[in-house]
Design an enzyme around this catalytic site. Structure first.
Site, PDB file in Angstrom:
ATOM      1  N   ARG A 154       5.114 -35.017  20.522  1.00 16.20           N
ATOM      2  CA  ARG A 154       6.054 -33.903  20.454  1.00 16.20           C
ATOM      3  C   ARG A 154       5.262 -32.609  20.285  1.00 16.20           C
ATOM      4  NH1 ARG A 154       8.088 -37.950  17.051  1.00 16.20           N
ATOM      5  NH2 ARG A 154      10.087 -38.846  17.742  1.00 16.20           N
ATOM      6  N   LYS A 210       8.336 -37.607  13.093  1.00 14.76           N
ATOM      7  CA  LYS A 210       9.622 -37.472  12.411  1.00 14.76           C
ATOM      8  C   LYS A 210       9.694 -38.438  11.237  1.00 14.76           C
ATOM      9  CE  LYS A 210      12.713 -35.685  15.975  1.00 14.76           C
ATOM     10  NZ  LYS A 210      13.955 -35.941  16.741  1.00 14.76           N
ATOM     11  N   HIS A 261       9.684 -43.497  18.339  1.00 21.49           N
ATOM     12  CA  HIS A 261      11.148 -43.539  18.310  1.00 21.49           C
ATOM     13  C   HIS A 261      11.622 -44.419  17.156  1.00 21.49           C
ATOM     14  CE1 HIS A 261      11.507 -42.493  22.875  1.00 21.49           C
ATOM     15  NE2 HIS A 261      11.345 -41.433  22.110  1.00 21.49           N
ATOM     16  N   ARG A 263       6.342 -35.013  27.436  1.00 25.24           N
ATOM     17  CA  ARG A 263       6.518 -36.231  26.627  1.00 25.24           C
ATOM     18  C   ARG A 263       7.272 -37.292  27.437  1.00 25.24           C
ATOM     19  NH1 ARG A 263       7.048 -38.327  21.417  1.00 25.24           N
ATOM     20  NH2 ARG A 263       9.058 -39.222  20.852  1.00 25.24           N
ATOM     21  N   HIS A 290       8.610 -30.927  26.054  1.00 23.00           N
ATOM     22  CA  HIS A 290       9.257 -32.228  25.890  1.00 23.00           C
ATOM     23  C   HIS A 290       9.310 -32.989  27.212  1.00 23.00           C
ATOM     24  CE1 HIS A 290      11.043 -34.506  22.652  1.00 23.00           C
ATOM     25  NE2 HIS A 290      11.931 -34.995  23.480  1.00 23.00           N
ATOM     26  N   TYR A 294      14.909 -44.034  29.284  1.00 19.16           N
ATOM     27  CA  TYR A 294      13.931 -43.912  30.367  1.00 19.16           C
ATOM     28  C   TYR A 294      14.205 -44.921  31.475  1.00 19.16           C
ATOM     29  CZ  TYR A 294      11.414 -41.036  27.024  1.00 19.16           C
ATOM     30  OH  TYR A 294      11.076 -40.051  26.137  1.00 19.16           O
TER      31      TYR A 294
END
Length: 333
Positions: free
Chosen positions: A162, A187, A285, A262, A259, A294
């Site tokens: 990110r 995150k 994730h 990414r 992004h 995806y």
């Protein structure tokens, strides 16, 4: 003793005690929540004629929050996604208030019951290998800035980090040599390590030989030695994308952001046959559902699945011939 309707104290306790100390949420989340309440208090000042420090919890009732969300869409032209993001921040605060102010539970539950709006899911954007190479080729590697930008964009496209993770990297985050990887904090304050390709390793080795700007410890500092901002990374990417569009026509129809780089890294892994569970770990994730998006965007994967299906064979047309009358009679018995 704190008054039960002292909204300012409640907000401060939520930000400092719950978000920053206990939960340890990322700086990006805190910034998003901060901006939400800045907008909310500005709206309250216009609508109610009171400064933020004069507001009480009762002032932020369900009709008022609903009017604020509608104002975001109509007056500020915010998208449905942005509207839902602001509502998520407000819900987080009111869930905290439910424990702190149980006397206002009915009022709080009405706010928490405000639904999110459904929105169309846009097709996921990603770049192909030639498009990424076209962007990297526009960096001027005869200058310090060009070499920094080349290494940054190459690392972003290969690792799928990110943009917040990239700008937070320092020089000690990169491990070269055997088992080369970059270590970051993503995150939820979760640490993860992402392996580096030989091309990325070579670019980083050259970059480490560059003189530091004012003793900067950031891996990709600005001209003053400080950390790059998110807007700064977007600006430098926009510059090279604009140049690349001159000779790469497919980029003209794409909106490219950090992004998107990414997403491009994830799509390359998927195209190489890497399992979705591994991609989820690679990208950091929390839920597998995020990674499965995806699969929906990968047209070549769908086409290869279609090629494995046995096509319907067209039956040969035959002329109708009625059955013999005697056989028909016997069959009818």
């Amino acid at each position: 003793m704190r008054r039960t309707n002292d909204l300012a104290v409640l907000i401060e306790r939520w930000f400092t005690d719950r978000l920053m100390r206990h939960r340890g949420v990322s700086s990006n989340t805190i910034a998003s929540y901060r901006d939400t309440f800045r907008l909310l208090f500005a709206f309250a000042q216009t609508r109610l004629g009171r400064s933020p420090s004069q507001l009480t919890l009762r002032d932020l009732d369900a009709p008022f929050i609903g009017a604020f969300l509608e104002d975001l869409e109509t007056q500020r032209a915010a998208s449905v996604r942005t509207r839902n993001l602001r509502l998520t921040a407000i819900r987080s605060f009111f869930r905290y208030a439910a424990f702190e102010e149980p006397a206002h539970s009915a009022h709080i539950q009405r706010v928490l019951a405000i639904p999110s709006k459904r929105c169309d899911k846009r097709q996921l954007q990603f770049l192909t290998r030639p498009e990424i190479e076209a962007i990297l080729g526009c960096t001027d590697r005869s200058t310090w800035l060009g070499r920094r930008d080349y290494t940054l964009l190459l690392l972003a496209a290969q690792t799928g980090l990110r943009v917040s993770e990239i700008i937070d990297l320092d020089r000690d985050s990169v491990m070269l040599g055997r088992g080369a990887h970059v270590q970051c904090v993503g995150k939820g304050r979760k640490e993860r390590s992402t392996p580096l390709t030989k091309v990325a390793q070579q670019a980083l080795r050259h970059w480490f030989n560059e003189p530091r700007k004012r003793g900067a410890t950031a891996l990709f500092p600005n001209m003053h030695g400080g950390k790059l901002s998110t807007d700064g990374v977007q600006a430098l990417l926009n510059k090279y994308v604009a140049k690349a569009r001159e000779h790469c026509g497919s980029l003209r129809s794409k909106r490219v952001s950090p992004h998107v780089l990414r997403h491009s890294a994830a799509m390359e892994l998927l195209q190489a046959g890497v399992d979705c569970s591994v991609i989820a770990l690679w990208l950091g994730h929390e839920a597998m559902e995020t990674t499965l998006t995806y699969l929906h965007a990968h047209l070549e994967l769908k086409e290869s699945a279609l090629a494995k299906l046995k096509p319907y064979e067209r039956a040969k047309a035959e002329r109708f011939r009625p059955n013999d009358r005697l056989l028909e009679f016997l069959n009818s018995l």
